[in-house]
Design an enzyme around this catalytic site. Structure first.
Site, PDB file in Angstrom:
ATOM      1  N   ASP A   5      14.848  60.991 -18.908  1.00 39.21           N
ATOM      2  CA  ASP A   5      13.911  59.874 -19.054  1.00 39.21           C
ATOM      3  C   ASP A   5      14.317  59.057 -20.274  1.00 39.21           C
ATOM      4  O   ASP A   5      15.011  59.556 -21.172  1.00 39.21           O
ATOM      5  CB  ASP A   5      12.451  60.352 -19.161  1.00 39.21           C
ATOM      6  CG  ASP A   5      12.201  61.239 -20.372  1.00 39.21           C
ATOM      7  OD1 ASP A   5      13.019  62.147 -20.623  1.00 39.21           O
ATOM      8  OD2 ASP A   5      11.208  61.020 -21.095  1.00 39.21           O
ATOM      9  N   GLU A  12      10.634  63.801 -21.719  1.00 33.65           N
ATOM     10  CA  GLU A  12      10.886  64.238 -23.107  1.00 33.65           C
ATOM     11  C   GLU A  12      10.306  63.230 -24.078  1.00 33.65           C
ATOM     12  O   GLU A  12       9.742  63.580 -25.103  1.00 33.65           O
ATOM     13  CB  GLU A  12      12.401  64.395 -23.337  1.00 33.65           C
ATOM     14  CG  GLU A  12      12.751  65.068 -24.663  1.00 33.65           C
ATOM     15  CD  GLU A  12      12.873  64.113 -25.854  1.00 33.65           C
ATOM     16  OE1 GLU A  12      12.940  64.593 -26.993  1.00 33.65           O
ATOM     17  OE2 GLU A  12      12.892  62.882 -25.649  1.00 33.65           O
ATOM     18  N   GLU A  13      10.466  61.937 -23.712  1.00 35.98           N
ATOM     19  CA  GLU A  13      10.103  60.869 -24.641  1.00 35.98           C
ATOM     20  C   GLU A  13       8.585  60.715 -24.811  1.00 35.98           C
ATOM     21  O   GLU A  13       8.129  59.929 -25.620  1.00 35.98           O
ATOM     22  CB  GLU A  13      10.708  59.530 -24.180  1.00 35.98           C
ATOM     23  CG  GLU A  13      12.238  59.502 -24.152  1.00 35.98           C
ATOM     24  CD  GLU A  13      12.867  59.519 -25.544  1.00 35.98           C
ATOM     25  OE1 GLU A  13      12.132  59.640 -26.535  1.00 35.98           O
ATOM     26  OE2 GLU A  13      14.098  59.428 -25.618  1.00 35.98           O
ATOM     27  N   GLU A  31      20.943  66.079 -27.770  1.00 34.48           N
ATOM     28  CA  GLU A  31      20.408  64.830 -28.358  1.00 34.48           C
ATOM     29  C   GLU A  31      21.462  64.236 -29.291  1.00 34.48           C
ATOM     30  O   GLU A  31      22.283  64.970 -29.861  1.00 34.48           O
ATOM     31  CB  GLU A  31      19.137  65.127 -29.174  1.00 34.48           C
ATOM     32  CG  GLU A  31      17.925  65.468 -28.338  1.00 34.48           C
ATOM     33  CD  GLU A  31      17.246  64.245 -27.713  1.00 34.48           C
ATOM     34  OE1 GLU A  31      17.568  63.103 -28.104  1.00 34.48           O
ATOM     35  OE2 GLU A  31      16.405  64.456 -26.823  1.00 34.48           O
TER      36      GLU A  31
END
Ligand SMILES: [Zn+2]
Length: 393
Positions: free
Chosen positions: A80, A142-143, A170
């Site tokens: 995402d 995740e965001e 990341e």
């Protein structure tokens, strides 16, 4: 670069272009992209399964290369991305563009870059006679609070498949990261009692009580800066407490009956977030609510949990840190202020996890987000060295 690293780089670049074209902003479905990845894995004879969200609109994907057994390594990333609305992009954010040695596009850096390289490396892993599995864990949401991956990790724990280590890719500019801050965030809903402002003392002013609570958070923040727990390896070596949104009141001549505010704290591993929360709730219970409830027992504070992301803090001597350093060909490690899924892999499933991936976090979430070709190359070399290490195990 070696021939294998070159293959991973070229394949990864192509995959990245195709993956960026899927608009997977967190609030949208990611199923189109998940299907695309499934097709790619199928064409390489790599089995995978979905862990679907409650609403059915989104899915995590978990793939295993090599033997179905304990141990081995998870390569993890989210697909995402953050929204583009209100950002001044100079081209279509969902069409990857190469310019001046950089690849521009939403998610190029955070973090479809890493996921593309992991997928690009998958056929190379597949050709090896692996003694332990290599897993790919691809998550959603995740965001918006590392929400999706929790279902995937729950599932792993239930299956009692115990991977030995995990790398969350990341963007760290390929520096292995052994710790990140944890984050707790809340919404406070303050209920007051409406009155004409000329009769203010007969009402309960929700905005003013909210202001007192916010001032208390500010006071705790100052204490954290002055003499709170410290870890100098973080950019900001202390816990931070912050209020980001306030809403309340409708007119100056009305005592407002409602105010909401959103706050968060991001804590260093040596701090205890529950203690911060306990102090705050004690202040509300002892200093604010008795006065409010004396006028109307229905008045008071409600604290609603928004997201809780555990911190990460693993020993730099862990095998996964050594592995990441060897593959990144560097000896240093770092600690970062932003939260990742790594803390969840470690705290929920007890899997030693390190954060290490291509791209600069400074590029994430910005208009004209990019990953440099140099970082993509470094990432390809990382996977090439990983292939070499797994071959000798
Ligand atoms: Zn990210």
């Amino acid at each position: 670069m070696s021939a294998a690293a070159e293959r991973i780089f070229e394949r990864g670049k192509k995959l990245l272009k195709e993956m960026v074209a899927f608009d997977t902003v967190s609030h949208r479905s990611n199923l189109g992209l998940i299907e695309y990845i499934e097709d790619y894995l199928n064409s390489n004879q790599i089995p995978s399964y979905r862990v679907v969200s409650e609403c059915g609109e989104k899915a995590n994907l978990f793939a295993t290369i090599g033997p179905e057994k304990e141990g081995g390594l998870i390569l993890s990333g989210h697909v995402d991305v953050v929204p583009v609305e209100g950002q001044a992009w100079t081209h279509d954010p969902f069409d990857l563009v190469e310019r001046d040695g950089k690849l521009f596009g939403r998610g190029s850096c955070d973090m479809k870059g890493f996921v593309s390289l992991a997928l690009a490396a998958a056929p190379e892993f597949k050709q090896m006679d692996l003694s332990r599995p290599v897993h790919l864990a691809i998550s959603y949401d995740e965001e918006v609070g590392c929400l999706g991956v929790r279902g995937l990790i729950d599932d792993l724990v239930k299956k009692s498949l115990r991977p030995g280590m995990c790398i969350v890719g990341e963007p760290t500019s390929m520096q292995p990261v052994v710790a990140h801050k944890g984050k707790w965030s809340y919404r406070a809903v303050v209920t007051g009692l409406e009155r004409h402002s000329s009769l203010a003392p007969q009402g309960v002013n929700a905005v003013e009580y909210a202001a007192e609570a916010i001032t208390f958070l500010r006071k705790m923040h100052r204490e954290k800066i002055k003499d709170g727990a410290r870890d100098e390896m973080f950019d900001l070596p202390h816990t931070t407490i912050h209020v980001g949104v306030v809403n309340g009141g409708s007119a100056v001549n009305i005592v407002p009956n409602q105010c909401t505010f959103d706050f968060e704290f991001r804590y260093v591993p040596a701090d205890n977030p529950q203690e911060i929360m306990d102090r705050f709730t004690a202040f509300i219970k002892n200093d604010l609510e008795p006065e409010m409830k004396a006028i109307d027992p229905n008045c008071g504070f409600q604290l609603i949990e928004r997201s809780v992301i555990p911190g990460l803090n693993i020993d730099a001597d862990e095998d996964v840190v050594r592995l990441a350093k060897a593959c990144a060909s560097r000896n240093d490690h770092g600690k970062v202020a932003y939260g990742t899924e790594a803390g969840l892999f470690h705290s929920m499933a007890d899997i030693p996890t390190v954060v290490c991936g291509p791209g600069d976090i400074a590029q994430a979430h910005r208009p004209d987000e990019f990953i440099s070709l140099e970082q993509l190359r470094k990432g390809s070399e990382f996977f090439d060295r990983l292939l070499g290490r797994l071959a000798t195990q």
